[in-house]
Design an enzyme around this catalytic site. Structure first.
Site, short mmCIF file in Angstrom:
data_model
loop_
_atom_site.label_atom_id
_atom_site.label_comp_id
_atom_site.label_asym_id
_atom_site.label_seq_id
_atom_site.Cartn_x
_atom_site.Cartn_y
_atom_site.Cartn_z
N HIS A 176 6.00 -3.94 11.76
CA HIS A 176 4.94 -3.23 12.49
C HIS A 176 5.49 -2.74 13.83
O HIS A 176 6.39 -3.35 14.42
CB HIS A 176 3.75 -4.17 12.73
N CYS A 213 1.64 2.81 10.86
CA CYS A 213 2.05 2.47 12.23
C CYS A 213 3.22 3.32 12.72
O CYS A 213 3.17 3.92 13.81
CB CYS A 213 2.37 0.98 12.32
N GLU A 253 -2.20 1.33 18.51
CA GLU A 253 -1.58 1.09 17.20
C GLU A 253 -2.44 1.59 16.06
O GLU A 253 -3.65 1.77 16.19
CB GLU A 253 -1.33 -0.40 17.01
#
Length: 440
Positions: free
Chosen positions: A402, A348, A414
């Site tokens: 994240h 990420c 993402e």
């Protein structure tokens, strides 16, 4: 200005000293772990060598057993041939014995006839009776010649009977001997065949057992080698990561020092404000005390739309690329490690850093450092291009795990998690801790 320089130093150093969950430092195996794996591999290799040597020796035994088996089988076949020949001899001897028995019966019948005639004539000397009853010399001479021939015939009958008895006895003995030899040869053939089968079965069993042992030990060796290679790869990756972090720390420290120097130079060049003082007095100016760094980033400005669109476009080019834990460089996808070792892709924070690098904006590698350093944005102030962060505890930024790029209208771009692919999807507000604006 010195306070701002101190904040910059803290922010730059946080690139290295505050790694986040999204790109945690790989575990470096200890020397003891690697030594143990090497010892396991060496032990397994020695076992393979020992089994291989034993298998070579066993193979010689197997070959010898096969040769003995073949020899025994050949002997069995030879004995079988001899048995068949003995049966032929025995059959012929039996036939000869049967013929001799028949001849004996005929000769015996002739003797019985002679005895019966002698009994009926009242004398066992028919020759004397025939000569005394002749009518004259001429008849006597004739009868003498006839009796001589008859006597010779009777003698032949007795000789033939005696010979028939002897032949019958001999042929019976020969037949019995031939049958006994045939039976013995048949048993020899069976014994030789049993030996051949025993040798063959032993050879096959021995070879099979050793082959099974070799397969098991070779599997252990493969597992030991795989374990050792995994530990060695983990160490190499940890060393590479440490080198990168050290280089990043040096670069960050250099940038922070440059910014601090520039800030000090600007402060020195600025005209100092003069305070009004009564005539005849002097004003004492106290030197400023050292600034205390703060742990939060500056408030976000409006941002630059061109940088935002460049970053989003760069990230969108990789939609569909597989997630790779620890993957993603400033130039594109890279090899992951840990659970995604060998997989080329992005995690990420690797994706967000790459995207903004294409817009000329450098941000930290991991998600918690990105959040810590960049200007903060509340939920109500989010705009296109901001980074959005999630944490296990929304009151503690150190639990951030994240990050994604906010696209506006409750949409994000993402790299979700291991096993998934880069995507555009709806914004998730559960666990949302806040936003940051790289373009500010």
């Amino acid at each position: 200005m010195r306070r701002l320089a101190g904040v910059a130093v803290v922010a730059a150093l946080s690139l290295v000293v505050a790694p986040g969950i999204a790109a945690a430092a790989p575990t470096n195996p200890s020397d003891a772990q690697i030594d143990a794996a090497q010892q396991q591999t060496q032990t397994a290799a020695q076992q393979v060598e020992a089994i291989t040597a034993a298998l070579a020796g066993a193979q010689a035994s197997v070959d010898s057993a096969r040769e003995q088996s073949a020899s025994a089988l050949d002997a069995s076949q030879g004995k079988q041939t001899e048995h068949e020949a003995a049966e032929v001899v025995a059959t012929a001897a039996t036939a000869t014995a049967d013929a001799a028995a028949r001849d004996l019966e005929v000769a015996g019948a002739d003797v019985a006839t002679f005895a019966r005639q002698s009994y009926q004539q009242g004398s066992t000397s028919p020759t004397l009776e025939a000569l005394t009853t002749a009518d004259g010399p001429a008849q006597m001479m004739e009868r003498a010649a006839l009796l001589e021939a008859a006597g010779a015939h009777q003698g032949d009958v007795v000789v033939r009977v005696t010979a028939a008895e002897e032949q019958a006895r001999a042929t019976r003995e020969q037949a019995e001997a031939a049958l006994a030899e045939a039976a013995a040869l048949k048993q020899d053939a069976a014994d030789a065949l049993a030996v051949a089968e025993e040798y063959g079965a032993s050879a096959r069993a021995q070879a099979g057992a050793l082959a099974d042992q070799q397969a098991a030990v070779e599997q252990q060796l493969a597992q030991a080698r795989q374990s050792l290679e995994g530990l060695q790869a983990a160490r190499a990756e940890a060393e590479r990561f440490a080198a990168e972090q050290a280089a990043a720390a040096r670069a960050a420290a250099a940038r922070a020092e440059a910014e601090r120097t520039a800030a000090a130079q600007r402060a020195a060049a600025a005209p100092a404000p003069r305070a009004a003082t009564p005539r005849g007095t002097t004003q004492t100016v106290k030197a400023p005390t050292q600034s205390v760094p703060v742990a939060v980033g500056p408030a976000a400005g409006a941002g630059h739309s061109s940088a935002v669109e460049t970053a989003i476009a760069a990230a969108r080019q990789h939609v569909g690329v597989i997630y790779s834990w620890g993957g993603g460089s400033l130039t594109g996808p890279s090899m992951g490690w840990g659970i995604d070792a060998g997989i080329v892709g992005f995690d990420c924070s690797g994706l967000t850093r790459y995207a903004y690098a294409q817009a000329g904006i450098a941000i930290p590698r991991n998600s918690s450092a990105q959040y810590k350093v960049l200007p903060k944005v509340s939920r109500s102030d989010l705009q296109r291009g901001d980074l959005v962060f999630w944490a296990t505890n929304t009151a503690n930024a150190s639990t951030i795990h994240h990050v994604a790029i906010y696209l506006g209208n409750d949409r994000i771009l993402e790299a979700p998690q291991s096993g998934s692919r880069i995507r555009e999807t709806s914004m998730r507000w559960g666990g949302f801790i806040g936003g940051a604006r790289p373009s500010a």
